[in-house]
Design an enzyme around this catalytic site. Sequence first.
Site, short mmCIF file in Angstrom:
data_model
loop_
_atom_site.label_atom_id
_atom_site.label_comp_id
_atom_site.label_asym_id
_atom_site.label_seq_id
_atom_site.Cartn_x
_atom_site.Cartn_y
_atom_site.Cartn_z
N PHE A 217 0.87 -1.18 0.00
CA PHE A 217 0.00 0.00 0.00
C PHE A 217 0.91 1.22 0.00
CE2 PHE A 217 -4.60 0.32 1.79
CZ PHE A 217 -5.09 -0.25 0.64
N GLN B 157 -8.43 14.16 4.63
CA GLN B 157 -7.74 13.57 3.49
C GLN B 157 -8.64 13.55 2.25
OE1 GLN B 157 -6.99 9.19 3.48
NE2 GLN B 157 -4.85 9.78 3.55
N HIS C 169 -8.92 12.52 -2.03
CA HIS C 169 -8.39 11.69 -3.09
C HIS C 169 -8.63 12.45 -4.38
CE1 HIS C 169 -7.89 8.15 -5.62
NE2 HIS C 169 -7.29 7.60 -4.60
N LEU D 155 -14.62 6.14 -5.24
CA LEU D 155 -13.23 6.25 -5.69
C LEU D 155 -13.00 5.75 -7.11
CD1 LEU D 155 -10.82 5.18 -2.83
CD2 LEU D 155 -11.24 7.44 -3.77
N GLU E 95 -6.19 5.38 -8.92
CA GLU E 95 -5.10 6.07 -9.60
C GLU E 95 -4.58 5.30 -10.80
OE1 GLU E 95 -3.58 8.74 -5.98
OE2 GLU E 95 -2.49 6.91 -6.37
N ARG F 260 -0.14 13.26 -6.28
CA ARG F 260 -1.55 13.36 -5.91
C ARG F 260 -2.01 14.78 -5.64
NH1 ARG F 260 -4.18 9.40 -1.38
NH2 ARG F 260 -4.11 7.51 -2.61
N HIS G 210 -12.17 11.89 1.76
CA HIS G 210 -12.05 10.46 2.05
C HIS G 210 -11.97 10.14 3.54
CE1 HIS G 210 -11.37 6.35 1.19
NE2 HIS G 210 -10.11 6.33 1.50
N ARG H 60 -3.29 10.06 6.91
CA ARG H 60 -3.45 8.65 7.29
C ARG H 60 -2.87 7.75 6.22
NH1 ARG H 60 -7.83 4.56 5.97
NH2 ARG H 60 -7.91 5.90 4.16
C1 FAD Z 1 -14.58 3.67 0.20
C2 FAD Z 1 -13.75 3.55 1.43
C3 FAD Z 1 -12.71 2.65 1.50
C4 FAD Z 1 -11.94 2.52 2.64
N1 FAD Z 1 -10.93 1.60 2.64
C5 FAD Z 1 -10.19 1.44 3.77
C6 FAD Z 1 -9.17 0.47 3.80
O1 FAD Z 1 -8.94 -0.25 2.84
N2 FAD Z 1 -8.43 0.33 4.92
C7 FAD Z 1 -8.66 1.10 6.02
O2 FAD Z 1 -7.97 0.92 7.01
N3 FAD Z 1 -9.63 2.04 6.01
C8 FAD Z 1 -10.40 2.23 4.92
N4 FAD Z 1 -11.39 3.19 4.91
C9 FAD Z 1 -11.66 3.95 6.12
C10 FAD Z 1 -12.42 3.13 7.14
O3 FAD Z 1 -13.42 2.38 6.50
C11 FAD Z 1 -13.11 3.99 8.19
O4 FAD Z 1 -12.22 4.93 8.67
C12 FAD Z 1 -13.59 3.17 9.35
O5 FAD Z 1 -14.43 2.14 8.89
C13 FAD Z 1 -14.33 3.99 10.38
O6 FAD Z 1 -14.90 3.10 11.33
P1 FAD Z 1 -15.67 3.63 12.60
O7 FAD Z 1 -16.10 2.44 13.35
O8 FAD Z 1 -14.87 4.64 13.30
O9 FAD Z 1 -16.94 4.40 12.05
P2 FAD Z 1 -18.11 3.98 11.03
O10 FAD Z 1 -17.91 2.67 10.42
O11 FAD Z 1 -18.30 5.17 10.17
O12 FAD Z 1 -19.36 3.81 11.97
C14 FAD Z 1 -19.98 4.89 12.55
C15 FAD Z 1 -21.21 4.41 13.23
O13 FAD Z 1 -21.73 5.45 14.03
C16 FAD Z 1 -23.10 5.58 13.81
N5 FAD Z 1 -23.47 6.93 14.18
C17 FAD Z 1 -22.96 8.10 13.73
N6 FAD Z 1 -23.57 9.13 14.33
C18 FAD Z 1 -24.48 8.60 15.18
C19 FAD Z 1 -25.43 9.15 16.08
N7 FAD Z 1 -25.58 10.46 16.23
N8 FAD Z 1 -26.21 8.32 16.79
C20 FAD Z 1 -26.09 6.97 16.64
N9 FAD Z 1 -25.20 6.41 15.81
C21 FAD Z 1 -24.41 7.22 15.09
C22 FAD Z 1 -23.28 5.21 12.39
O14 FAD Z 1 -24.60 4.84 12.14
C23 FAD Z 1 -22.33 4.02 12.30
O15 FAD Z 1 -22.94 2.87 12.77
C24 FAD Z 1 -12.19 3.34 3.76
C25 FAD Z 1 -13.22 4.24 3.70
C26 FAD Z 1 -14.00 4.37 2.56
C27 FAD Z 1 -15.10 5.37 2.52
#
Ligand code: FAD
Lengths: 579, 249
Positions: A123, A237, A239, A253, A256, A287, A355, A390
């Site tokens: 990566f 961040q 993209h 996304l 690239e 980028r 992102h 990140r």
């Molecule tokens: C397309 C994409 C690809 C990615 N690929 C990677 C990768 O390959 N590797 C990597 O390490 N990271 C990757 N990321 C980043 C990573 O997915 C996220 O940073 C990570 O999943 C965040 O997890 P989290 O548990 O903090 O929050 P989230 O998974 O965003 O969960 C948040 C939760 O909080 C809840 N919530 C929010 N506000 C409230 C509220 N007021 N009341 C009740 N519930 C609420 C939501 O409903 C949800 O359930 C990617 C992100 C994207 C968008």
Amino acid sequence: MSRNDLETITTDILIVGAGGAGLRAAIAAADAGMTIIVAGKSMLGKCHTVMAEGGINASLGNIDPQDNWKVHAADTIREGQFLNDPRMVEILAKEATDIIWELESWGCLFDRTPEGKIMQRAFGGHTFRRTCHIGDHTGLEIMQTLMAEVRRRERITTMDEVIMTKLLTTATAVAGAIGLNLRTGNAYVIKSKAIILATGGCGRVYRVSTNPLETIGDGCFLAYHAGAELMDMEMVQFHPTGMLHPKTAEGILVTESVRGEGGILLNGLGERFMKNYDPIRMELSTRDVVSRAIFTEIREGRGTAHNRQGGVWLDITHKGKAFIEKKLPKMVKQFKDFASVDITKEKMEVAPTAHYTMGGVRGHAETGATSVTGLYAVGEIAAGVHGANRLGGNSLTDILVFGRRAGRAAAAYAKRTTHAHLPQKQIAKELRRLFEPFTRKKGARPHVLREKIQDLMWKHAGIFRTQKGLTAALKQLQQLRKQTMQVQGSRRYNPEWATYLDVNCMLLTCNAIIRSALERRESRGAHAREDYPNKDDNHWLMNIILFKDRNGMQLKRMPVPPSTLELARVSEEAPNERQ
Amino acid sequence: MKDNEKITIEIVLQNPEEDKEPQVERFSVPFEKGMRVLDAVIYVQENFRPDLAYRWNCGEGICGSCAAEVNDRAVLMCKHEMTPDMKIVRIAPMNVFPVIKDLVVDISEVYKKVLSFKPHFISPQKATREFWTMHEEQTKEAASLRTCIDCMICYDTCHVLRNHENKNFIGPRNIVKLIGIDKHPKNTFEHAPLLEKGDIWSCNVTRCCTASCPQNIKITEDSIIYAKERIMSEKMWKPIKLLFSKDKK
Ligand SMILES: Cc1cc2nc3c(=O)[nH]c(=O)nc-3n(C[C@H](O)[C@H](O)[C@H](O)COP(=O)(O)OP(=O)(O)OC[C@H]3O[C@@H](n4cnc5c(N)ncnc54)[C@H](O)[C@@H]3O)c2cc1C
Ligand code: SF4
Ligand code: SF4
Ligand code: FES
């Protein structure tokens, strides 16, 4: 709604957010003997974490045996431009291996090497190959694994489609929270000894974003108003290329490798504009140069037509169908499935896309404990571990490593404390705020405000920033804040009501982003100031911290916590082969 | 059809608190090339019906929240294209589930049905704290089943459930989940033989579920037929095994 029909539910620990971070915290806290409620805005398993594609980092050394936690930590700090909390980075890199093992023991099926070990891919920014993955749906498999573990623990109750809108506090600690059940349109009070915020980032405050609809920074809003501090909010961040059309696909996304395989960028007038920005490397420039070039074309009116302010064209048709299908099968499918564009024959419409949010709620490195007693923050909403940028794949590691720690810490705290009395005044005030927009005869439509906020953030607080733009944005934001909103229709499952609540969060989150971006008068990591294009280590090895006092939002700077000597050395020495 | 010409869509609306019967309303939506059904629904909600209930989150076919029936077929609205030759686009909630409001349904029965089977991965090797050796030939079959996004489209499509032939049938999605665990190379507790209790024989292998799955999971081949075969072989072998095993239980 009168206070009498307000349902009160009691639990040891409330977890706001059912993504990877929230679920991992729930498992840890349940195993420590506590009862837990995990609430999510969407249904269980429909959050942002399921969208993660690329993978999760741990220095297993399955492919590159030289790898170890120190190199992982050094890579993370280097990419974070030394703004990271070094202790958090150390924990992340050290505990990553155990997190992967744990997932595997729960049945998570990682892709394998020919010898049958967990496969690890390269990566960007990593010295060694250390990103474990499950095809291109790593997040989905991890979430399914966590959901199964959650469901087999009776102490955990999950609540779907409940929006937590306010944390209740006493003078000394948290007392619980108020939540809105979207399905019934009724509010609850949840009484708890400790609260863990795991609400994810805030990418959707920008017009174009890879993040799902719900990801607008609720955690910042909840924590800030409960008295906790926000940090590094300027670090978002981007993209360079995301899809633009149709609206539902906006932000997805575009890898690239399209440019890598010979794709060219054209503006709305059909000009290959990269010649004006980097005539030598053209589309293969770095980028940030490409992002800024695209952004400038759009801003100066040379964009394409779709989506409010448009984008630019990315064209690879000249390479021919056979070549494109062989080299970019995933992109062919993505554009077919979500935009009905045949990229072997048609141009793709793209724009930079928000992102990941590095900043968020400030917590203790070991536990995620915030400055409010009993309140913890973890996952993308927590600040500190990623610094100014990140590394790909570090976020999934982050949410699980610190999710587990926050769960354990909150459980230990909840064990030695009792439920606080519910602050009735706060409850009454919050209920008024919740139900008020239904009583208004007129007012702005929430989705209109949402679009205005997203547009102004994208224009002035996005890919690159200037004093002038940020100041203008701050002013516009203040004007938007003065507008009252109206919500129409029934209370039961009303999306406009949810948008109303989102807009309130967005106003705060955006204010925090803009204020911090104005303050940081240098360029570092994801924060690019056109008027201060250089990095300035003499003045800005500082975290910008925001908090609330009687006069509103206050700002302070704090030097980045000192690194342990050992780590400082490895981060300078670490080879950097695979950038 | 050109961009910005109008296209008519029908949405089946119902707030069970107030309406006994669902109402069908027509809306006129500007057409744009490439637009998805979800774009049209969002347009209607923002412009005509502020409280129109529908679900979506990711917009890229991976969260599985946006399933609804378009012209009587369950699809992901974020993936399903609005083509100009669609005469009438009729959008309705998934038919087998109770409606919460408009396009939003209560899918909890699917989870309830499967939870009694304790769909848990179980492995005795857990205690060793060592990573496993597994080869992709072994993991491949489980891996494809495990890409299920819980959209419930197959469950809505299956005639056994849809036509109320047998409401107790555990449903294709749940079989996919259980077999996704069973096929894990390190799993030691097999769920398949239990599936008779989930009325798996109600399924007459029409393969409609497979055709409907947005993740292209071979639901019938890889999970249902596999499970049925496991049940049969268990039945055949059990008496023989018992005969030859020393500690007869
Ligand atoms: C397309 C994409 C690809 C990615 N690929 C990677 C990768 O390959 N590797 C990597 O390490 N990271 C990757 N990321 C980043 C990573 O997915 C996220 O940073 C990570 O999943 C965040 O997890 P989290 O548990 O903090 O929050 P989230 O998974 O965003 O969960 C948040 C939760 O909080 C809840 N919530 C929010 N506000 C409230 C509220 N007021 N009341 C009740 N519930 C609420 C939501 O409903 C949800 O359930 C990617 C992100 C994207 C968008
Ligand atoms: S194959 Fe079986 S489960 Fe699938 S649709 Fe047909 S009857 Fe239903
Ligand atoms: S098996 Fe396919 S159709 Fe059924 S719920 Fe899973 S993803 Fe949806
Ligand atoms: S919105 Fe996530 S699958 Fe359609």
